[in-house]
Design a protein around this motif. Sequence first.
Motif, PDB file in Angstrom:
ATOM      1  N   TYR A 545      33.475  43.839 120.358  1.00  0.00           N
ATOM      2  CA  TYR A 545      34.377  43.123 121.256  1.00  0.00           C
ATOM      3  C   TYR A 545      35.806  43.221 120.737  1.00  0.00           C
ATOM      4  O   TYR A 545      36.720  43.607 121.446  1.00  0.00           O
ATOM      5  CB  TYR A 545      33.933  41.673 121.352  1.00  0.00           C
ATOM      6  N   HIS A 549      39.001  45.695 122.156  1.00  0.00           N
ATOM      7  CA  HIS A 549      40.292  45.155 122.561  1.00  0.00           C
ATOM      8  C   HIS A 549      41.414  45.800 121.775  1.00  0.00           C
ATOM      9  O   HIS A 549      42.446  46.175 122.330  1.00  0.00           O
ATOM     10  CB  HIS A 549      40.325  43.635 122.353  1.00  0.00           C
ATOM     11  N   ASP A 550      41.207  45.929 120.475  1.00  0.00           N
ATOM     12  CA  ASP A 550      42.262  46.474 119.635  1.00  0.00           C
ATOM     13  C   ASP A 550      42.505  47.954 119.909  1.00  0.00           C
ATOM     14  O   ASP A 550      43.611  48.451 119.730  1.00  0.00           O
ATOM     15  CB  ASP A 550      41.915  46.269 118.150  1.00  0.00           C
ATOM     16  N   ARG A 552      42.408  49.306 122.728  1.00  0.00           N
ATOM     17  CA  ARG A 552      43.113  49.497 123.998  1.00  0.00           C
ATOM     18  C   ARG A 552      44.618  49.646 123.793  1.00  0.00           C
ATOM     19  O   ARG A 552      45.257  50.393 124.541  1.00  0.00           O
ATOM     20  CB  ARG A 552      42.828  48.333 124.927  1.00  0.00           C
ATOM     21  N   ASN A 592      38.903  55.315 127.442  1.00  0.00           N
ATOM     22  CA  ASN A 592      39.051  54.025 128.075  1.00  0.00           C
ATOM     23  C   ASN A 592      37.727  53.540 128.684  1.00  0.00           C
ATOM     24  O   ASN A 592      37.344  52.390 128.517  1.00  0.00           O
ATOM     25  CB  ASN A 592      40.121  54.105 129.143  1.00  0.00           C
ATOM     26  N   LEU A 599      32.467  47.121 125.669  1.00  0.00           N
ATOM     27  CA  LEU A 599      32.813  45.727 125.913  1.00  0.00           C
ATOM     28  C   LEU A 599      31.780  45.081 126.829  1.00  0.00           C
ATOM     29  O   LEU A 599      31.319  43.973 126.601  1.00  0.00           O
ATOM     30  CB  LEU A 599      34.174  45.659 126.603  1.00  0.00           C
TER      31      LEU A 599
END
Lengths: 766, 142
Positions: A545, A549-550, A552, A592, A599
């Motif tokens: 998770y 996020h990091d 991205r 992506n 995720l």
Amino acid sequence: MHVTNDPVANNIRQIYPYRVDLENCDDEPLRHIQVIQAHACLIALGKDDLIARYVSGNSQEIIGKPWQEIMDRHMREILPYEITAQISVGLGREDGFETLNPIQAFFKVGTERVLKNVIIHQNGDFLLVEVESASEFIQASRYQQLLSRAIAKIQQIREYDNLFTETAKVIRQVTAYDRVMVYRFDKDYNGEVIAEARGENLEPFEGLRYPHTDIPKQARELYLKNRVRLISNGVETPARLHSSVAVEEAPLDLTMATSRGVSPVHLEYLSHMGVNNSLSVAIVLEGKLWGLFALHHYSPRFIDYSIRSMLAFVGQIFSGHLSLQSANRYRQETLTRNLARLAIGEMITKTRNLFDGLTKGTHNIRNLFSGISGAAIHFENRYEAYDTTPPLEDIQALIRFVQEKGNPESNLVFTNEKIGEVFKPFEHYCDEAAGVLIIFMNPDFSDWICWFRPGISQTITWGGQPEKELITSEDGTRRLGPRRSFARYVETVEGCSAPWLKEEIDTAISLRITILNSLMERYTEVKQVNEQLKKALQDLETFSYTVSHDLRAPLRAINGYTEILAEDYGDQLDAEGHEIITKIHAGVQQMNSFITDILELSRVGSGGMQLESLQVSAIAAEVIAELLPVYAADTEIRIEMTENMPTVIADKRMLRQLLMNLISNALKYMQPGPDSESALQIGTRKHGRDNRPSFYISNTGPSIPKEYADTIFEMFSRLSTQSETEGTGVGLAIVERIVNRHNGKVWVSDDILGVTFNFYLAPEQL
Amino acid sequence: MYANQILLAEDDSTDAEFFQRALRRLDSPPELVWCKNGLEALEGLSDVTNSKLLPRLAILDIKMPGMSGLELLAKLKSDERTKNLPVIIMSSSDEPQDIAMAYDYGANGYLVKPNRFQDLRELVNSINSFWIKTNRLRPMVM
């Protein structure tokens, strides 16, 4: 047998103070025989007043005084000073008279002074004073010599098997008896002559068996208390024991008297055998009567008390040696078996499989015990039989039998050498499974290991037919006579296995503990691994998770700068430069979607679900509308969807994700079917035995090979790495997770249009 | 009165730069006041609340060192002088609970950071034309 007059029955009536039931030898109250063997005179003194209350009728012959002159007199008036002095000493000693016996004294018999041995025992409220002949020529030093020679010889014997024969020889040398036998009892107290030393012309008795009735229970009990028993002359008339009026004819307990009279039945037995004189020495091992030294002589003879007590000592030395040797043998065998047992335990730990561990190693349950026909294991509903065993259902019936009957010795181990006798269904397995040894893993008897031993025909040579004879006299008395015939009688016993030895049973018990320990170890290990996995999975979810996020941010940077480059500096780039920019975009795009999927996966793995009733067709239609422009902008696809599909209970977000992944998967991997048409079909059908409605998403294209049918749902699994189609390999893993969280199932089949993914959800059954 | 300014609280300089670049492509771009975290933004605002004009709009990232966007949002919305300042939360998270929490704290909007620069440009364009233009018409309550 009928007799007009049974002298033995008459004798019995005379020697007991009360009526004795003669039909059962075990009931004959031997200690209350009120006669004394002719070789000794017995005087019983009150322990406290030292006044004679019982006197044997032969006192005149042995100590020179008629019994009437002895009765009710104080010992000082009867016995020489040497004796009365020693009695006072013995009364004050803790160990009584044991170390004083025999006390020697001269008695005036007629005109002669005769040396006598006086033997004193305390028995209840009385001192039993026995006076018998003393052999003057046997010097103290000579006993010592004999004794130390005998002991030295016995202690030199190293071989267990030689111990018996050698001991018999030593005893015969010392005593000069016609026959010296080592007589051993089995667990039922049948006797066997296991060794003998005999005179040249005598018939061998070695190997002969004698039924337990030959030495009845109460006789065996007397042997434990009074270990040496001399019957000096079987045909001599015994002396009656007179009692004082003061004791009101109460019988005197003669347990400790060495000259106690002999049961007429036993005398009859000896006379049938032709034996005139017998001397028996009890061999006691761990408080139990192990056997006897049985000495027979065919003519009368008197054995001096000193030699008798020496033989008692030899018996003790012998039993000490015996227990030492059997302990050694036990230890050695236990050691060997322990090694085997430990090896099995290690094997269980190593193989992590109880069945393999018990059977595959060099040491295994098939060779742990000798002479095994087969073994069977039942553990956690799995059953395996090795070598020759009865069928499972019969073994299970046996287990139930043991369980219901209860096992008096222990709940965990059951042994039997002739199971067919107590459990009829095993009667016809006598050849392969006459003996059983079972260990139970748990108190509910569900898990067990069972060993079988074949039945062996055992030949037992009895020293005469074991049955006793019923003798009925004309006056109506009935009694069991002793065996008349001692001719060899060979009996064959079928259906008995070799016995389960104590060390074997102990090994089985230890093996059980070893197995339980190994299982416990394995269980703990599995539990630990499970907990580690759980923790790792949680960590992974948190990690993925955060990471996604990091990840991205830098991805946005790459993407953004590339776009700015294309927009602001596009005119400075040539065609190749623009192509590179396109490739960077594609790479970023793939990365992506990868992050998105990861995720999504971590999201469906944790967190709460909001279950509601949902229309699959409605959500599917939405998803298709969203996906078609992405995957099939330029392709003509026929789409069929069953109307009025049943509703499902699910978390809306997850169901949407599930359909999204399956439909996008179908669109991605779709290839034109046989009629060159690309098609997608979504519907429902019944599945399985309970006709559960399942949903399917089917597309045209090559079917998935059977060997991949399960692995495609694993994370990062893609059928072909060279695949032209893009994919992260996470999509189907997400699908499976969603399905699992909904207590459902997803599987692939190769029907309908070509490739079909099926699923059902059943969260209401959680 | 409002200054023709947008306050951006963003710890990632690349994201800030993209926002600035996207903003500059507008016809008459507002001035960007970039603060690296919530604390810096709060200090900047306390200056303007006393002497200067408030920006037209504040755009806050959630995850920032020192003071997070949500913390700053809560402070702004609890202060009489700034509670009418439109605040948009802009985050890379599209987690429903993050979005719900932002609105609970009083956000006026929630935007997920676009992956493509082109999308960011479109977003900035619409922010400019909607939030900035519409707010110009609103009376200011201090």
